[in-house]
Design a protein around this motif. Structure first.
Motif, PDB file in Angstrom:
ATOM      1  N   TYR A  92      -6.173  23.772  -9.104  1.00  0.00           N
ATOM      2  CA  TYR A  92      -6.839  22.488  -8.898  1.00  0.00           C
ATOM      3  C   TYR A  92      -6.532  22.035  -7.472  1.00  0.00           C
ATOM      4  O   TYR A  92      -5.444  22.293  -6.948  1.00  0.00           O
ATOM      5  CB  TYR A  92      -6.303  21.421  -9.852  1.00  0.00           C
ATOM      6  CG  TYR A  92      -7.058  21.261 -11.146  1.00  0.00           C
ATOM      7  CD1 TYR A  92      -7.691  20.058 -11.462  1.00  0.00           C
ATOM      8  CD2 TYR A  92      -7.124  22.291 -12.072  1.00  0.00           C
ATOM      9  CE1 TYR A  92      -8.364  19.885 -12.655  1.00  0.00           C
ATOM     10  CE2 TYR A  92      -7.798  22.140 -13.270  1.00  0.00           C
ATOM     11  CZ  TYR A  92      -8.419  20.927 -13.555  1.00  0.00           C
ATOM     12  OH  TYR A  92      -9.094  20.770 -14.746  1.00  0.00           O
ATOM     13  N   ILE A  94      -6.779  18.359  -5.606  1.00  0.00           N
ATOM     14  CA  ILE A  94      -7.080  16.933  -5.692  1.00  0.00           C
ATOM     15  C   ILE A  94      -6.892  16.327  -4.316  1.00  0.00           C
ATOM     16  O   ILE A  94      -5.812  16.435  -3.716  1.00  0.00           O
ATOM     17  CB  ILE A  94      -6.198  16.240  -6.740  1.00  0.00           C
ATOM     18  CG1 ILE A  94      -6.506  16.841  -8.127  1.00  0.00           C
ATOM     19  CG2 ILE A  94      -6.424  14.737  -6.744  1.00  0.00           C
ATOM     20  CD1 ILE A  94      -5.729  16.219  -9.269  1.00  0.00           C
ATOM     21  N   VAL A 249     -11.405  18.070  -6.680  1.00  0.00           N
ATOM     22  CA  VAL A 249     -11.719  16.675  -6.988  1.00  0.00           C
ATOM     23  C   VAL A 249     -11.736  15.902  -5.677  1.00  0.00           C
ATOM     24  O   VAL A 249     -10.705  15.747  -5.018  1.00  0.00           O
ATOM     25  CB  VAL A 249     -10.693  16.054  -7.953  1.00  0.00           C
ATOM     26  CG1 VAL A 249     -11.138  14.647  -8.349  1.00  0.00           C
ATOM     27  CG2 VAL A 249     -10.523  16.929  -9.191  1.00  0.00           C
ATOM     28  N   TYR A 255     -16.107  16.089  -9.017  1.00  0.00           N
ATOM     29  CA  TYR A 255     -15.387  17.362  -9.126  1.00  0.00           C
ATOM     30  C   TYR A 255     -16.398  18.498  -9.172  1.00  0.00           C
ATOM     31  O   TYR A 255     -17.555  18.328  -9.573  1.00  0.00           O
ATOM     32  CB  TYR A 255     -14.509  17.399 -10.380  1.00  0.00           C
ATOM     33  CG  TYR A 255     -15.286  17.495 -11.677  1.00  0.00           C
ATOM     34  CD1 TYR A 255     -15.704  18.727 -12.178  1.00  0.00           C
ATOM     35  CD2 TYR A 255     -15.631  16.350 -12.373  1.00  0.00           C
ATOM     36  CE1 TYR A 255     -16.437  18.816 -13.345  1.00  0.00           C
ATOM     37  CE2 TYR A 255     -16.370  16.422 -13.542  1.00  0.00           C
ATOM     38  CZ  TYR A 255     -16.770  17.658 -14.027  1.00  0.00           C
ATOM     39  OH  TYR A 255     -17.510  17.736 -15.185  1.00  0.00           O
ATOM     40  N   CYS A 265     -20.402  20.755 -11.902  1.00  0.00           N
ATOM     41  CA  CYS A 265     -19.859  19.559 -11.266  1.00  0.00           C
ATOM     42  C   CYS A 265     -20.130  18.353 -12.144  1.00  0.00           C
ATOM     43  O   CYS A 265     -20.930  18.401 -13.093  1.00  0.00           O
ATOM     44  CB  CYS A 265     -20.468  19.344  -9.879  1.00  0.00           C
ATOM     45  SG  CYS A 265     -22.178  18.765  -9.887  1.00  0.00           S
ATOM     46  N   ILE A 390      -9.941  12.527 -14.636  1.00  0.00           N
ATOM     47  CA  ILE A 390     -11.071  13.086 -13.895  1.00  0.00           C
ATOM     48  C   ILE A 390     -12.347  12.936 -14.726  1.00  0.00           C
ATOM     49  O   ILE A 390     -12.346  13.262 -15.891  1.00  0.00           O
ATOM     50  CB  ILE A 390     -10.817  14.568 -13.546  1.00  0.00           C
ATOM     51  CG1 ILE A 390      -9.592  14.664 -12.629  1.00  0.00           C
ATOM     52  CG2 ILE A 390     -12.031  15.188 -12.873  1.00  0.00           C
ATOM     53  CD1 ILE A 390      -9.111  16.072 -12.380  1.00  0.00           C
TER      54      ILE A 390
END
Length: 390
Positions: A92, A94, A249, A255, A265, A390
């Motif tokens: 991930y 962010i 994100v 995202y 997305c 999220i």
């Protein structure tokens, strides 16, 4: 009336894993798993984006996801040599602006203290690591180097459900219409077809229907469905590096992640923009009006994309603090909660199911102390906020 020692309402990842871990940990009593849609076509789990991460602000959420990661790491030992959920460990990412830097740094400290393998990158570092990313307006990014990514949610749920059934759990197709309580205990549920099922312990793993099930027992639980759109994008010009991207994100909340040769997305709306229509119809204008321009501004390759598919999923959203509610009701002691995950149910479902099994067998937590997720905070209206939703 047939009676079971444990009745679990909700056969998604949470309910199925609770049933599985009860049997795995040696529970010898009878277990019924009640699911209203045994096709699972519209359940939270099956329509999930399949993500798993340690990038949370609440230590318990990190530990729950690490439990789920351990299941993935040992999938074949747990479920057999053919077990596969297509786990893509691409991480991930962010992102944060100057305004969000302090929160991202604070969250990162919590994550590292709880064993997460992630790193903070400044704008220059982000540009080097992810050349497809425009770093304008970015101050910092947190990247999960291992233990994060995505998987096929239906496959993971199916492994738990089938293994539970193999161990003797009875799966019942039906929708609960009423809960009967007597002298401070839940004693039975009545299905929509009129069948009554007795219970020694009742587990509310009802997903988006958890709030409604709780009300049948006279309990006010602020959990209900929230509609989310997921768009499938075709991007012919995407580089190999972009196809290896983490689930990213943006500071806008948008995202995206790779999905095979395509991408998916989405964007969770602000409270004021929540869709009032909870149908399964996709609003394609939401993508045009709220996502495309900002997404292409962050990833220039997405200037030339086409929406080729889309679907609707529902979060089992805890309106108080977007954190799960796990554990017994303080007055209805044999009524256990395992719900309100607010979009995190797939990754936290195995850990939550294991916690329910520990409560039933031992009367307390053995693996992860989830006392702060108990119903007491709901009754007090004292939120324990999760900041990374999220």
């Amino acid at each position: 009336m047939k009676t079971y020692d444990v009745v679990i309402v909700g056969g998604g990842i949470v309910g199925s894993s609770a049933a599985y871990f009860l049997k795995k940990h040696g529970f010898t009593g009878s277990i019924a798993l009640i699911e209203r849609d045994t096709t699972y076509a519209q359940c939270c789990t099956a329509r999930s984006c399949g993500g798993i991460r340690q990038q949370f602000s609440t230590p318990e959420n990190i530990q729950l996801s690490k439990f789920g990661l351990n299941v993935l790491r040992n999938l074949k030992a747990e479920f057999g040599a053919e077990a596969d959920v297509g786990f893509r460990e691409q991480g991930y990412l962010i992102l944060a602006s100057e305004a969000g830097r302090a929160i991202l740094e604070e969250n990162h400290s919590v994550q590292i203290a709880n064993g997460a393998d992630n790193v903070l990158l400044d704008a220059e570092g982000l540009g080097r690591e992810f050349p497809w990313l425009v770093t304008d307006g970015l101050e910092l990014g947190c990247f999960g180097r291992s233990g994060e990514g995505w998987l096929d949610p239906y496959s993971l749920m199916s492994l738990f459900r089938k293994a539970a059934a193999t161990k003797g759990v009875e799966i019942i197709s039906g929708e609960v219409a009423a809960v009967k309580t007597v002298a401070g205990r839940a004693v039975s549920v009545t299905l929509a077809d009129g069948a009554e099922i007795g219970c020694g312990t009742l587990v509310n793993a009802g997903g988006t229907g958890a709030g409604a099930l709780a009300r049948m027992a006279g309990i006010d639980l602020p959990v209900g469905p929230r509609k989310r759109y997921v768009y499938v994008l075709d991007c012919p010009g995407a580089s190999e590096a972009l196809h290896k991207a983490p689930l990213t994100v943006d500071i806008s909340g948008i995202y995206f992640r790779p999905e095979g040769q395509q991408f998916i997305c989405g964007l969770s709306p602000d409270e004021a923009d929540e869709p009032g229509d909870l149908s399964w119809d996709v609003d394609y204008s939401w993508f045009e009006e709220h996502i495309w321009e900002r997404l292409a501004g962050r990833v220039p390759a997405f200037e030339a994309i086409k929406v080729v598919n889309a679907w609707v999923g529902h979060y089992d959203y805890n309106a108080l603090d977007q954190n799960a509610v796990i554990g017994p009701h303080p007055e209805l002691a044999n009524f256990l909660f395992a719900n309100g995950f607010s979009g995190h149910g797939l990754q936290q479902g195995p850990g939550a199911g294991n916690a329910i099994a520990e409560l039933v067998i031992h009367g307390g937590y053995r693996s992860i102390d989830l006392a702060r997720f108990g119903f007491a905070r709901i009754a007090r209206k004292a939120p324990l906020f999760e900041r990374n939703v999220i």
